[in-house]
Design a protein around this motif. Structure first.
Motif, PDB file in Angstrom:
ATOM      1  N   ALA A   1       0.827  -1.210   0.000  1.00  0.00           N
ATOM      2  CA  ALA A   1       0.000   0.000   0.000  1.00  0.00           C
ATOM      3  C   ALA A   1       0.860   1.258   0.000  1.00  0.00           C
ATOM      4  CB  ALA A   1      -0.924  -0.009   1.208  1.00  0.00           C
ATOM      5  N   GLY A   2       1.865   1.302   0.873  1.00  0.00           N
ATOM      6  CA  GLY A   2       2.732   2.481   0.938  1.00  0.00           C
ATOM      7  C   GLY A   2       3.535   2.678  -0.332  1.00  0.00           C
ATOM      8  N   ASP A   3       4.073   1.589  -0.893  1.00  0.00           N
ATOM      9  CA  ASP A   3       4.842   1.685  -2.131  1.00  0.00           C
ATOM     10  C   ASP A   3       3.968   2.165  -3.285  1.00  0.00           C
ATOM     11  OD1 ASP A   3       7.124   0.795  -0.869  1.00  0.00           O
ATOM     12  OD2 ASP A   3       6.786  -1.312  -1.374  1.00  0.00           O
ATOM     13  N   ALA A   4       2.736   1.667  -3.344  1.00  0.00           N
ATOM     14  CA  ALA A   4       1.832   2.064  -4.431  1.00  0.00           C
ATOM     15  C   ALA A   4       1.512   3.558  -4.355  1.00  0.00           C
ATOM     16  CB  ALA A   4       0.545   1.247  -4.373  1.00  0.00           C
ATOM     17  N   VAL A   5       1.306   4.069  -3.140  1.00  0.00           N
ATOM     18  CA  VAL A   5       1.027   5.496  -2.981  1.00  0.00           C
ATOM     19  C   VAL A   5       2.236   6.323  -3.420  1.00  0.00           C
ATOM     20  CG1 VAL A   5       0.592   7.313  -1.297  1.00  0.00           C
ATOM     21  CG2 VAL A   5      -0.688   5.172  -1.169  1.00  0.00           C
ATOM     22  N   TYR A   6       3.423   5.909  -2.969  1.00  0.00           N
ATOM     23  CA  TYR A   6       4.634   6.662  -3.332  1.00  0.00           C
ATOM     24  C   TYR A   6       4.833   6.664  -4.842  1.00  0.00           C
ATOM     25  CZ  TYR A   6       9.472   8.216  -3.517  1.00  0.00           C
ATOM     26  OH  TYR A   6      10.618   8.918  -3.804  1.00  0.00           O
TER      27      TYR A   6
END
Length: 478
Positions: free
Chosen positions: A294-299
């Motif tokens: 989730a965090g990687d996708a947002v970044y």
């Protein structure tokens, strides 16, 4: 004796006088001529056998396309940029990117200021016209500008300092990161300098075969590149104003102009909207962000939002985006970055002026207002002209490329807008394309870089005063 003296001295003096008169009368025409001459020169340099890695030279279509892409800081290519060019060719490309990113007339004025430590009125007018298209016509210009004529010298110093300082800082940060990725010292130095220039000028060329894919999860590398791209895209007038605020924080209300506020608000809003749209549309796409946390996708979504404005870097194959995401990218690329920046597109302030006009119309008021300031109606006319010219260029080029290649509309439109907005993101259309398509895209890049309003100002006659007016009549609109 007199004939000999005239023969020796008149021609150079006449040439200098002609250039001076043209610069004073129409900086836009001078900019177009100089840009065209640079394209011709860089094409000639890139066709030399010494510029190619195999020593056999480069085809004219490929050399011309690369020259336009370099001088217009686009980042599109018809050859493999990591293997095709020799060391000499890479130097030619690096120098061309720096010249194209800063702007020809701005660079010339900056060099003159550095050498002579003085800037004459004519040089100020040239530089002011290069940084503000509203000054590109004859006649008086109101001083309610983002950068006033008396501040041009300070702006040019900011250009010189920011280019050197920002690119140097970016290279210093990237150097140990590249060493950590097991690059040799020589490769790390070369690639750090290369990436810093390509990021700040918003070009997007990479010296590695896989581009940014090896650094897809290195957030120090990506953040450094992303911030450098944004600093190049917001525009030198904004950097100049922010630098003055740091020196004189008590005067920030007077220093921060309406242009700076509109640019920062518009750029920030589009950055957030673009990142959110990419996450919504791509977080389930296994070819892009679907396999990430989730965090990687947002970044990655917000990194792509920054690159789609004009940066041209990507951590995956752009052709894997959904058609809806390609359309979002089309819109972001078409808008581009800030005015007088290394970015392309119709510019953020153009969109903001149209937005203010729509708000004024909805409220039923005559004037466009923002941040307790009123925007003149002539700025709206310029904004409408820029959008109309840009849309016309994109439409004509897209229809032409579609007729030649028969490729899908979403891929053709994407690459044409990327060329017009000098972004550099690509679905791979230019690689292996027929020479006709290559020339069409090269012309699109050139027209996009010199700017729609610059082209219109160059083709228009000098401003003249009318002593009569036709009767008024209102057509039906909407």
């Amino acid at each position: 004796m007199s004939v000999t003296t005239v023969g020796r001295g008149t021609a150079p003096r006449t040439l200098r006088q002609w250039v001076g008169d043209l610069a004073a009368a129409s900086p836009s025409r001078l900019a177009i001529i100089v840009f065209a001459l640079l394209v011709v020169l860089w094409t000639a340099l890139l066709t030399l056998p010494v510029a190619s890695a195999d020593g056999h030279g480069t085809a004219l279509a490929d050399a011309l396309f690369t020259a336009v892409s370099v001088v217009c800081v686009t980042g599109l290519s018809t050859v493999d940029m990591t293997t095709h060019w020799s060391g000499f060719g890479e130097i030619v490309i690096y120098v061309g990117v720096q010249i194209g990113g800063i702007g020809v007339l701005t660079l010339a004025s900056t060099l003159g200021l550095i050498i002579s430590r003085h800037l004459g009125l004519r040089a100020k007018l040239i530089a002011a016209g290069d940084t503000n298209p509203l000054r590109m016509h004859r006649g008086p210009v109101p001083e309610g500008q983002a950068v006033r004529l008396g501040e041009v010298g300070g702006l040019l110093r900011t250009v010189a300092i920011s280019v050197v300082a920002i690119e140097a800082l970016c290279a210093v940060i990237l150097f140990p990161v590249l060493l950590a990725h097991r690059f040799s010292v020589a490769e790390a130095v070369r690639d750090a300098v290369y990436y810093s220039a390509m990021a700040f000028t918003n070009t997007g060329f990479t010296p590695n075969n896989n581009g940014l894919i090896p650094f897809a999860h290195d957030y120090v590398f990506l953040t450094t590149v992303g911030v450098t791209v944004i600093l190049g895209a917001i525009g030198f007038p904004v950097i100049y104003a922010l630098a003055r605020v740091l020196r004189h924080p008590a005067q920030r209300r007077r220093i921060v102009s309406l242009h700076v506020k509109l640019t920062l608000v518009g750029y920030g809003a589009l950055f957030l909207i673009g990142g959110g749209m990419y996450w919504l549309l791509e977080h389930r796409n296994p070819a892009t962000f679907g396999r990430l946390g989730a965090g990687d996708a947002v970044y990655q979504s917000f990194f792509l939002s920054a690159m789609a404005r004009s940066g041209g870097f990507s951590t995956f194959d752009i052709a894997h985006l959904h058609s809806s995401s390609l359309l979002v990218t089309d819109m972001l690329m078409f808008i581009g970055g800030g005015s007088a920046s290394t970015a392309g597109g119709i510019k953020v302030t153009t969109l903001m002026v149209l937005f203010l006009a729509a708000i004024a119309e909805a409220r039923g008021v005559e004037s466009m207002e923002a941040f307790r300031r009123r925007v003149p109606t002539d700025v709206l006319r310029v904004a409408v002209s820029v959008v109309l010219w840009g849309a016309t260029i994109v439409a004509v080029a897209s229809v032409t490329v579609l007729a030649i290649t028969g490729d899908s509309l979403d891929h053709v439109l994407f690459d044409v807008i990327s060329a017009f907005a000098t972004c550099g993101l690509s679905t791979g259309l230019a690689m292996g394309a027929p020479p006709t398509v290559v020339y069409v895209l090269a012309l699109t890049m050139f027209l996009g870089r010199i700017g729609s309003i610059t082209l219109a100002a160059a083709l228009a006659q000098s401003q003249r005063r009318r002593l009569y007016a036709f009767p008024e009549e209102r057509p039906i609109v909407g």
